[in-house]
Design an enzyme around this catalytic site. Structure first.
Site, short mmCIF file in Angstrom:
data_model
loop_
_atom_site.label_atom_id
_atom_site.label_comp_id
_atom_site.label_asym_id
_atom_site.label_seq_id
_atom_site.Cartn_x
_atom_site.Cartn_y
_atom_site.Cartn_z
N THR A 382 23.31 4.97 53.48
CA THR A 382 23.43 5.11 51.99
C THR A 382 22.54 3.99 51.61
O THR A 382 21.95 3.40 52.32
CB THR A 382 24.92 4.90 51.54
OG1 THR A 382 25.75 5.98 52.26
CG2 THR A 382 25.13 4.99 50.11
N ASP A 424 32.68 13.81 54.96
CA ASP A 424 33.72 12.80 54.00
C ASP A 424 34.96 13.45 53.42
O ASP A 424 35.73 12.68 52.87
CB ASP A 424 32.88 12.43 52.67
CG ASP A 424 32.08 11.27 53.23
OD1 ASP A 424 32.07 10.61 54.56
OD2 ASP A 424 31.26 10.54 52.14
N GLY A 473 26.91 1.45 53.62
CA GLY A 473 27.62 0.72 54.85
C GLY A 473 28.84 1.72 55.08
O GLY A 473 29.63 1.11 55.91
#
Length: 571
Positions: A382, A424, A473
């Site tokens: 990211t 996700d 992260g």
């Protein structure tokens, strides 16, 4: 077992009773003293790449504001930092509009296609299929970044979209020299890139990764960006680009449709606001879990006098607050358009009071006493950038394609590297994703649903200083931003905040990840005696911070010094 019982009694009782680094600052024309400055008079940008930061300043010089600059920075990062973000992914933005003193949150998160089928992400034995979840077209949600950039330009910018996208188009067309992070990402993912002809054509010219110092061009992405600049949303979500995206995805076994693209919408949401020790933190609401977790942690910590504790006991309390917030993250949070969440409870100081009572003064609470589960080591991808312009407009944007180089799948003829955000979702309830995060049915995939995120772009307004902060992260985004906020409140400047040594706990695995040098030997020994398992790991994160000192009316911008290509600059 008494502690576990006490936890659940408190929880139930509450329910019943009541989410190439480069930083630069352009010079100010003058410095003001008290009273506090109302506008900086100059601008600061901190991003993960020098070309992206300069793109932002180029647009500011043409009369743009922070929001135009954000479009320039994000689109340029799509070209020069595809391992972390891009127009094939999505972003979340926390923004402050100086003219009317208003805060807004932009949700340009990816969404599941209508034909999503959880069975596509399972092996025959019912375990998660990491390949379909992380590689290839089935791993990709419908991108939100293009729509988000158009939305910001049209609703908050001052310049035509074509002007703000011009630096990215030029960089993709004329070429740039990849930094060491991009070169390393291509080498690491070479075997996956080779699976997809369009990916190999772009990232492996001549059948091998680009060489250091070699000029690298992406003419297909330049054309896609040019269509976006010319036609806005329809330049990506319908017409030529949309057809190419759908054709490429379906030819490779994916399930996108033209309707999936045409129906995508940006959503404006109210940011989460929490007060802590005289500071106002403005941060991300669901479908980000970051702001809820940060607020919950700060509410717990507000009942302790951290300033008068030794390092071991201060860290102990922070870890215990992290542990409890991540537990709630796993159980409750998801897309607010699909899931009813008890946010009033989770954000309440009274709920925090109850959680605080479960923390022992000098003993770790094993996560197994709260609820059993499993996890794994979090990843580090990211990107984030922070901007403050001359008028005091502020932008904190965290953008992602999820894992390194996303799905590694480029849609033929578009230059668009697709995300792998489907991972996700809680594809298998209570089984960890690639970042070790667990999830419940609240984050299960459904057509059009947005997957939960850890992105935590934040603005912190204090009595006389303001910070724009965020980091990539994976699951550590939440704790990085939390620790950055605490460092800022403790008086740190932008460089100190970005450089502060980090530690992380996410409920499961029940391990404290520790950056080398974060704790002195005495502190490490004390934490071990309290019952913590400390696991040293390589430095993580890529924080980008801009701080406005309203007393001196000076801006300070810094990028994370941990990255080999990191650079902080004031001029």
């Amino acid at each position: 077992m008494k502690l576990a019982l006490r936890w659940h009694v408190l929880l139930i009782g509450f329910v019943l009773g009541t989410s190439g680094a480069f930083a630069a600052v352009r010079p100010a024309s003058s410095t003001s003293a008290a009273p506090l400055a109302q506008r900086p008079g100059h601008a600061g940008i901190a991003s993960a790449n020098a070309l992206a930061t300069e793109a932002g300043f180029e647009v500011l010089a043409k009369g743009g504001n922070a929001f135009d600059a954000a479009v320039a920075v994000a689109s340029t990062l799509s070209v020069v930092e595809p391992e972390s973000s891009g127009i094939g992914g999505g972003f979340m933005a926390t923004m402050h509009l100086a003219a009317d003193n208003r805060n807004v949150f932009i949700d340009a998160r990816e969404a599941a296609p209508a034909a999503v089928n959880p069975k596509d992400y399972l092996n025959p034995d019912g375990t998660p299929n990491r390949d379909t979840a992380l590689k290839g077209p089935l791993s990709a949600g419908i991108p939100g970044e293009p729509a988000g950039l158009v939305w910001i330009a049209r609703h908050y910018g001052k310049l035509p979209l074509a002007v703000s996208l011009a630096p990215a188009i030029r960089t993709a067309r004329d070429g740039f020299k990849p930094d060491v992070r991009l070169l390393g990402a291509i080498q690491d993912e070479q075997k996956n890139l080779e699976r997809w002809p369009a990916s190999a054509a772009i990232f492996l010219p001549g059948g091998k990764p680009p060489a250091a110092g070699e000029l690298w061009r992406d003419p297909e992405q330049a054309r896609t960006l040019a269509l976006l600049a010319q036609y806005g949303d329809s330049g990506f979500y319908s017409g030529e680009t949309a057809q190419k995206l759908v054709d490429a995805v379906r030819a490779a076994g994916g399930n996108w449709s033209l309707q999936d693209l045409a129906s995508y919408r940006v959503k404006e949401r109210l940011p989460i606001t929490v007060d802590y020790r005289g500071y106002k933190i403005i941060t991300a609401p669901p479908p980000s879990s970051g702001g809820v977790a940060i607020a919950e942690i700060l509410n717990i910590l507000s009942g302790f006098d951290l300033d008068h504790l030794d390092q071991a006991h201060r860290v102990h309390l922070v870890i215990e607050a992290m542990r409890r917030a991540f537990r709630d993250h796993n159980d409750y949070l998801g897309d607010p358009d699909f899931v009813k969440m008890p946010l009033d409870m989770l954000l309440s100081p009274y709920y925090a009071d109850g959680l605080r009572q479960t923390i022992l003064p000098d003993k770790a609470t094993p996560s197994s006493m709260l609820a059993p589960s499993n996890g794994q080591d979090p990843g580090m991808h990211t990107t984030h950038f922070s901007i403050i312009d001359a008028d005091g407009n502020m932008v904190a944007i965290t953008s992602t394609v999820n894992y390194i180089l996303g799905s590694t799948f480029v849609a033929q003829g578009t230059g668009v590297l697709l995300n792998d955000e489907m991972d996700d979702f809680a594809l298998v309830p209570n089984k960890p994703n690639v970042y070790g995060l667990l999830g419940s049915k609240a984050n299960a995939p459904e057509p059009g649903k947005r997957m939960l995120s850890s992105m935590s772009p934040s603005i912190v307004i204090g009595p006389d200083r303001t910070a724009v902060i965020g980091s990539p992260g994976g699951s550590t985004i939440i704790t990085q931003v939390l620790e950055g906020i605490l460092a800022f409140i403790d008086g740190g400047d932008a460089h100190q905040v970005a450089a502060k040594k980090r530690f992380h706990h996410q409920y499961q695995p029940d391990v404290v990840s520790v950056e080398p040098g974060a704790f002195d030997p005495k502190t490490s020994q004390a934490l071990t005696r309290m019952g913590y398992t400390l696991k040293e790991r390589e430095p993580w994160g890529f924080m980008n911070v801009v701080i406005w000192d309203r007393r001196s009316n000076k801006l300070d911008a810094a990028s994370d010094p941990r990255r080999p290509d990191g650079l902080g600059k004031v001029q």
